[in-house]
Enzyme design. Structure first.
Site, PDB file in Angstrom:
ATOM      1  N   GLU A  43      50.985  37.016  48.399  1.00 47.01           N
ATOM      2  CA  GLU A  43      49.662  37.601  48.658  1.00 47.01           C
ATOM      3  C   GLU A  43      49.783  38.824  49.569  1.00 47.01           C
ATOM      4  O   GLU A  43      49.108  39.835  49.368  1.00 47.01           O
ATOM      5  CB  GLU A  43      48.749  36.565  49.333  1.00 47.01           C
ATOM      6  N   CYS A  70      48.387  30.184  52.091  1.00 53.17           N
ATOM      7  CA  CYS A  70      48.630  29.573  53.404  1.00 53.17           C
ATOM      8  C   CYS A  70      47.609  30.108  54.417  1.00 53.17           C
ATOM      9  O   CYS A  70      46.899  31.086  54.149  1.00 53.17           O
ATOM     10  CB  CYS A  70      50.054  29.873  53.874  1.00 53.17           C
TER      11      CYS A  70
END
Ligand code: THU
Length: 179
Positions: free
Chosen positions: A109, A140
Protein backbone atom coordinates in the site's frame (compact mmCIF):
# COMPACT_ATOMS: atom_id res chain seq x y z
CA UNK A 1 -15.88 -7.71 8.25
CA UNK A 2 -19.62 -7.53 7.81
CA UNK A 3 -19.49 -6.26 4.22
CA UNK A 4 -20.66 -8.82 1.71
CA UNK A 5 -18.40 -10.43 -0.82
CA UNK A 6 -19.36 -8.62 -4.01
CA UNK A 7 -17.63 -10.73 -6.59
CA UNK A 8 -15.97 -14.07 -7.02
CA UNK A 9 -13.43 -14.99 -9.60
CA UNK A 10 -10.84 -17.72 -9.77
CA UNK A 11 -7.71 -15.60 -9.80
CA UNK A 12 -5.48 -18.46 -10.87
CA UNK A 13 -7.48 -18.93 -14.04
CA UNK A 14 -7.98 -15.26 -14.79
CA UNK A 15 -6.36 -14.09 -17.99
CA UNK A 16 -5.08 -10.83 -16.56
CA UNK A 17 -2.79 -10.59 -19.58
CA UNK A 18 -5.76 -9.55 -21.70
CA UNK A 19 -6.66 -6.65 -19.43
CA UNK A 20 -3.01 -5.76 -18.92
CA UNK A 21 -2.68 -5.46 -22.70
CA UNK A 22 -5.47 -2.88 -22.67
CA UNK A 23 -3.85 -1.15 -19.71
CA UNK A 24 -0.41 -1.01 -21.35
CA UNK A 25 -0.81 2.64 -22.38
CA UNK A 26 -0.90 3.53 -18.69
CA UNK A 27 2.75 2.78 -18.22
CA UNK A 28 3.81 3.42 -21.83
CA UNK A 29 1.94 6.73 -22.21
CA UNK A 30 1.21 8.46 -18.95
CA UNK A 31 -1.59 10.54 -20.40
CA UNK A 32 -3.99 7.59 -20.46
CA UNK A 33 -6.32 7.48 -17.48
CA UNK A 34 -8.62 4.87 -16.05
CA UNK A 35 -11.69 6.73 -17.30
CA UNK A 36 -10.40 6.74 -20.87
CA UNK A 37 -9.66 3.03 -20.74
CA UNK A 38 -12.80 2.13 -18.83
CA UNK A 39 -14.96 1.36 -21.85
CA UNK A 40 -12.39 -0.91 -23.40
CA UNK A 41 -11.98 -2.84 -20.17
CA UNK A 42 -15.72 -3.02 -19.58
CA UNK A 43 -16.31 -4.43 -23.05
CA UNK A 44 -13.70 -7.08 -22.60
CA UNK A 45 -15.16 -10.52 -22.26
CA UNK A 46 -12.55 -11.91 -19.96
CA UNK A 47 -12.43 -14.86 -17.64
CA UNK A 48 -13.73 -12.70 -14.84
CA UNK A 49 -16.75 -14.63 -13.64
CA UNK A 50 -18.41 -12.02 -11.48
CA UNK A 51 -20.74 -9.91 -13.55
CA UNK A 52 -20.91 -7.31 -10.82
CA UNK A 53 -17.21 -6.52 -11.02
CA UNK A 54 -16.82 -2.99 -12.38
CA UNK A 55 -14.21 -1.99 -14.94
CA UNK A 56 -12.41 -0.29 -12.03
CA UNK A 57 -12.30 -3.59 -10.14
CA UNK A 58 -10.86 -5.34 -13.19
CA UNK A 59 -8.21 -2.69 -13.78
CA UNK A 60 -7.20 -2.52 -10.13
CA UNK A 61 -7.13 -6.28 -9.82
CA UNK A 62 -5.05 -6.81 -12.94
CA UNK A 63 -2.53 -4.16 -11.89
CA UNK A 64 -2.29 -5.36 -8.28
CA UNK A 65 -1.78 -8.97 -9.39
CA UNK A 66 0.92 -7.87 -11.82
CA UNK A 67 2.77 -5.91 -9.12
CA UNK A 68 2.28 -8.70 -6.58
CA UNK A 69 4.20 -11.13 -8.79
CA UNK A 70 7.21 -8.81 -8.48
CA UNK A 71 7.02 -8.47 -4.68
CA UNK A 72 10.36 -8.82 -2.90
CA UNK A 73 9.35 -10.85 0.16
CA UNK A 74 12.06 -13.46 0.75
CA UNK A 75 11.85 -13.06 4.54
CA UNK A 76 8.10 -13.36 5.12
CA UNK A 77 7.28 -15.25 1.93
CA UNK A 78 4.10 -13.20 1.94
CA UNK A 79 3.67 -11.36 -1.35
CA UNK A 80 1.12 -8.54 -1.43
CA UNK A 81 -0.07 -6.30 -4.27
CA UNK A 82 -1.90 -2.97 -4.12
CA UNK A 83 -3.40 -0.70 -6.75
CA UNK A 84 -5.00 2.74 -6.51
CA UNK A 85 -7.33 4.85 -8.63
CA UNK A 86 -6.81 8.51 -7.76
CA UNK A 87 -8.91 11.65 -8.23
CA UNK A 88 -7.48 12.11 -11.72
CA UNK A 89 -8.49 8.57 -12.68
CA UNK A 90 -4.83 7.61 -12.81
CA UNK A 91 -3.83 4.11 -11.75
CA UNK A 92 -0.88 3.23 -9.53
CA UNK A 93 0.31 -0.14 -8.30
CA UNK A 94 3.03 -1.56 -6.11
CA UNK A 95 4.05 -4.55 -4.01
CA UNK A 96 5.76 -5.10 -0.68
CA UNK A 97 9.53 -4.67 -0.66
CA UNK A 98 11.40 -6.29 2.22
CA UNK A 99 15.05 -6.21 3.22
CA UNK A 100 17.34 -8.03 5.66
CA UNK A 101 16.54 -5.53 8.42
CA UNK A 102 13.01 -6.86 8.83
CA UNK A 103 11.21 -3.84 10.30
CA UNK A 104 12.39 -1.63 7.45
CA UNK A 105 10.38 -3.45 4.81
CA UNK A 106 7.69 -1.51 2.99
CA UNK A 107 4.09 -2.61 2.50
CA UNK A 108 2.46 -2.77 -0.92
CA UNK A 109 0.00 0.00 0.00
CA UNK A 110 2.83 2.40 0.91
CA UNK A 111 4.49 1.87 -2.46
CA UNK A 112 1.25 2.53 -4.35
CA UNK A 113 0.68 5.70 -2.30
CA UNK A 114 4.22 6.90 -3.08
CA UNK A 115 3.63 6.34 -6.79
CA UNK A 116 0.38 8.34 -6.58
CA UNK A 117 2.02 11.23 -4.75
CA UNK A 118 5.01 11.27 -7.11
CA UNK A 119 2.59 11.53 -10.04
CA UNK A 120 1.05 14.67 -8.57
CA UNK A 121 -2.26 13.28 -7.30
CA UNK A 122 -3.52 13.60 -3.74
CA UNK A 123 -6.69 11.56 -3.29
CA UNK A 124 -7.23 7.81 -3.08
CA UNK A 125 -10.64 7.11 -4.61
CA UNK A 126 -10.27 3.31 -4.53
CA UNK A 127 -7.51 0.99 -3.36
CA UNK A 128 -7.40 -2.75 -3.98
CA UNK A 129 -5.16 -5.15 -2.05
CA UNK A 130 -4.41 -8.67 -3.27
CA UNK A 131 -3.56 -11.24 -0.62
CA UNK A 132 -1.21 -14.14 -1.37
CA UNK A 133 -3.66 -16.76 -0.08
CA UNK A 134 -7.35 -17.43 0.47
CA UNK A 135 -7.71 -14.99 3.35
CA UNK A 136 -8.39 -11.30 2.90
CA UNK A 137 -5.37 -9.09 3.63
CA UNK A 138 -6.71 -5.89 5.15
CA UNK A 139 -4.09 -3.15 5.47
CA UNK A 140 -1.97 -3.11 8.63
CA UNK A 141 -2.44 -0.36 11.21
CA UNK A 142 0.44 1.69 9.86
CA UNK A 143 -0.93 1.54 6.32
CA UNK A 144 -4.39 2.57 7.54
CA UNK A 145 -2.84 5.79 8.83
CA UNK A 146 -0.97 6.24 5.54
CA UNK A 147 -4.18 5.72 3.56
CA UNK A 148 -6.07 8.07 5.93
CA UNK A 149 -3.76 10.91 4.90
CA UNK A 150 -5.12 10.72 1.34
CA UNK A 151 -8.61 9.28 1.84
CA UNK A 152 -12.01 10.90 2.15
CA UNK A 153 -15.39 9.66 3.35
CA UNK A 154 -16.04 7.99 -0.01
CA UNK A 155 -12.74 6.12 -0.32
CA UNK A 156 -13.30 2.43 -0.97
CA UNK A 157 -10.99 -0.43 -0.05
CA UNK A 158 -11.32 -3.62 -2.11
CA UNK A 159 -9.86 -6.80 -0.64
CA UNK A 160 -9.09 -9.64 -3.07
CA UNK A 161 -7.93 -13.18 -2.36
CA UNK A 162 -6.23 -15.73 -4.59
CA UNK A 163 -9.30 -17.95 -4.48
CA UNK A 164 -11.27 -15.16 -6.02
CA UNK A 165 -13.22 -13.40 -3.33
CA UNK A 166 -13.43 -9.64 -3.53
CA UNK A 167 -15.07 -7.54 -0.89
CA UNK A 168 -15.39 -3.82 -0.58
CA UNK A 169 -15.37 -1.78 2.59
CA UNK A 170 -15.48 1.96 3.15
CA UNK A 171 -12.11 3.15 4.41
CA UNK A 172 -13.87 4.78 7.38
CA UNK A 173 -14.91 1.27 8.48
CA UNK A 174 -11.25 0.27 8.65
CA UNK A 175 -10.10 3.30 10.62
CA UNK A 176 -12.88 4.89 12.64
CA UNK A 177 -11.92 7.79 14.90
CA UNK A 178 -8.81 8.40 12.80
CA UNK A 179 -6.15 10.77 14.08
N1 THU B 1 2.17 -6.50 4.00
C1 THU B 1 1.73 -5.66 3.02
O1 THU B 1 2.46 -5.36 2.07
N2 THU B 1 0.48 -5.18 3.12
C2 THU B 1 -0.42 -5.52 4.08
O2 THU B 1 -1.55 -5.04 4.08
C3 THU B 1 -0.03 -6.44 5.15
C4 THU B 1 1.39 -6.89 5.14
C5 THU B 1 3.53 -7.07 3.90
C6 THU B 1 4.50 -6.60 4.90
C7 THU B 1 5.50 -7.73 4.87
O3 THU B 1 6.41 -7.54 3.79
C8 THU B 1 4.68 -8.96 4.57
O4 THU B 1 3.45 -8.47 4.04
C9 THU B 1 4.40 -9.82 5.79
O5 THU B 1 3.86 -9.12 6.81
Amino acid sequence: YASPVIGKLPVASVDTGHILKILEPIWKNKSETASRLRGRVENTIINFMALDLTAEHKMLLALALKAQKNAHAPYSNFKVGAAIIDENAQLHASCNVENAAYPLGQCAEAGAISAMIASGSKKIKQILITSPNDEFCPPCGGCRQKIAEFADKQTEVHLATQSGNIKTVKFTELLPLAF
